[in-house]
Design a protein around this motif. Structure first.
Motif, PDB file in Angstrom:
ATOM      1  N   CYS A 164       0.821  -1.217   0.000  1.00  9.55           N
ATOM      2  CA  CYS A 164       0.000   0.000   0.000  1.00  9.55           C
ATOM      3  C   CYS A 164       0.853   1.263   0.000  1.00  9.55           C
ATOM      4  O   CYS A 164       1.946   1.295   0.564  1.00  9.55           O
ATOM      5  CB  CYS A 164      -0.912   0.019   1.230  1.00  9.55           C
ATOM      6  N   ASP A 213      -4.696   3.185   0.073  1.00 11.53           N
ATOM      7  CA  ASP A 213      -5.096   2.135  -0.872  1.00 11.53           C
ATOM      8  C   ASP A 213      -3.867   1.337  -1.306  1.00 11.53           C
ATOM      9  O   ASP A 213      -2.721   1.716  -1.037  1.00 11.53           O
ATOM     10  CB  ASP A 213      -5.769   2.757  -2.100  1.00 11.53           C
ATOM     11  N   PHE A 214      -4.127   0.240  -1.985  1.00 12.78           N
ATOM     12  CA  PHE A 214      -3.071  -0.572  -2.567  1.00 12.78           C
ATOM     13  C   PHE A 214      -2.342   0.208  -3.663  1.00 12.78           C
ATOM     14  O   PHE A 214      -2.902   1.126  -4.277  1.00 12.78           O
ATOM     15  CB  PHE A 214      -3.654  -1.833  -3.207  1.00 12.78           C
ATOM     16  N   LYS A 257      -3.767  -5.445  -6.020  1.00  7.90           N
ATOM     17  CA  LYS A 257      -4.878  -6.354  -5.702  1.00  7.90           C
ATOM     18  C   LYS A 257      -4.914  -7.514  -6.689  1.00  7.90           C
ATOM     19  O   LYS A 257      -5.077  -8.674  -6.282  1.00  7.90           O
ATOM     20  CB  LYS A 257      -6.206  -5.591  -5.712  1.00  7.90           C
ATOM     21  N   LYS A 289      -6.167   0.715   8.462  1.00  6.27           N
ATOM     22  CA  LYS A 289      -5.604   0.491   7.118  1.00  6.27           C
ATOM     23  C   LYS A 289      -6.070  -0.852   6.561  1.00  6.27           C
ATOM     24  O   LYS A 289      -6.445  -0.965   5.389  1.00  6.27           O
ATOM     25  CB  LYS A 289      -4.077   0.525   7.168  1.00  6.27           C
ATOM     26  N   THR A 341      -8.599  -1.236   3.171  1.00 11.52           N
ATOM     27  CA  THR A 341      -8.225  -1.992   1.971  1.00 11.52           C
ATOM     28  C   THR A 341      -8.950  -3.331   1.868  1.00 11.52           C
ATOM     29  O   THR A 341      -8.780  -4.044   0.871  1.00 11.52           O
ATOM     30  CB  THR A 341      -6.714  -2.260   1.966  1.00 11.52           C
ATOM     31  N   GLU A 342      -9.724  -3.672   2.907  1.00 11.81           N
ATOM     32  CA  GLU A 342     -10.366  -4.994   2.968  1.00 11.81           C
ATOM     33  C   GLU A 342      -9.319  -6.098   2.766  1.00 11.81           C
ATOM     34  O   GLU A 342      -9.515  -7.054   2.016  1.00 11.81           O
ATOM     35  CB  GLU A 342     -11.487  -5.109   1.926  1.00 11.81           C
ATOM     36  N   MET A 343      -8.210  -5.942   3.476  1.00 15.43           N
ATOM     37  CA  MET A 343      -7.058  -6.818   3.291  1.00 15.43           C
ATOM     38  C   MET A 343      -7.403  -8.291   3.483  1.00 15.43           C
ATOM     39  O   MET A 343      -6.842  -9.175   2.812  1.00 15.43           O
ATOM     40  CB  MET A 343      -5.958  -6.407   4.275  1.00 15.43           C
TER      41      MET A 343
END
Length: 242
Positions: free
Chosen positions: A14, A109-110, A115, A141, A145-147
């Motif tokens: 990121c 964001d990434f 992604k 974080k 980003t829905e990591m």
């Protein structure tokens, strides 16, 4: 045989520095509007330094607050305003910190194509994010980003007994994926934390070169197995290893 990939988050997956820059710009507008008597540039420079713990020796009175990162940053704001002769109420410091946090997460964001890279790698390998930092800053974080949708496991250093480069955090990651060190590769941007830590654990390393002079001065002492300038190039390295 490669079975798993360990990954740092900030400046690896990121664009943290871009989010920081955006948040700093928004914060400058915020404090300049509300506090015209404040030297906003000086405040921002010292605030960012304080957030990254570069003022710890200069401001030892704040060190006992480090167990609560949010409270630490709010009090840092109070101290930095006071340096310029402004007595700020605590609720105002809370609002200043909230401005920074909200602006930062709005742009966090990434890196481009990261992604897609994670989705492709995950088809063949287990992916583990190992990120240093306090829960206060790292969990937002990860949520932004829905990591959890892109990797199999996430380890936050602030929740562990030790952070990178400690052997224990890499051993935890190895246990999660049930792998031996030779079956894993680790990618990160910090020579001291990521590369040295991986090497100490017997894990091959990929260094993300962010073009910092200070990093290049360390290369003679901490040598990664691979170097990339764009983290999505991990796919090329993995393909060679496969």
């Amino acid at each position: 045989m490669l079975k798993a990939i360990f990954l740092d988050m900030d400046e690896t997956l990121c664009a943290t520095s871009l989010a920081d820059k955006h948040a700093a710009n928004e914060l400058k507008l915020y404090v300049s509007d509300l506090y015209p008597q404040l030297n906003a540039d000086m405040f921002l420079e010292r605030y960012i330094a304080g957030v990254y713990k570069k003022l710890n020796d200069e401001l030892p009175e704040l060190l006992p607050l480090l167990t609560d990162e949010l409270f630490f940053r709010q009090n840092l704001i109070l101290v930095l305003f006071k340096e310029q002769g402004i007595e700020l109420p605590f609720d105002a410091a809370v609002a200043v910190q909230a401005c920074f946090d909200q602006s930062r997460m709005a742009s966090f964001d990434f890196f481009p194509k990261m992604k897609e890279t994670l989705v492709a790698l995950r088809k063949s390998y287990q992916l583990v994010v190992i990120t240093n930092g306090p829960v206060f800053s790292q969990h937002p974080k990860l949520a932004a980003t829905e990591m959890q949708q892109y990797v199999d496991h996430i380890i936050v250093g602030g929740e562990e007994p030790e952070e990178k480069p400690a052997l224990s955090i890499f051993e935890k990651a190895l246990n999660l994926v049930n792998c031996k060190p030779e079956e894993v590769i680790h990618m990160g941007d910090s020579l001291a934390a990521d590369i040295a830590g991986a090497k100490n654990a017997g894990i091959k390393s990929v260094w993300v070169d962010t073009q910092k002079d200070s990093d290049h001065q360390q290369l003679a002492m901490i040598e990664p197995d691979y170097i990339v300038s764009n983290p999505v190039d991990i796919q090329t390295i993995v393909a060679k290893l496969a």
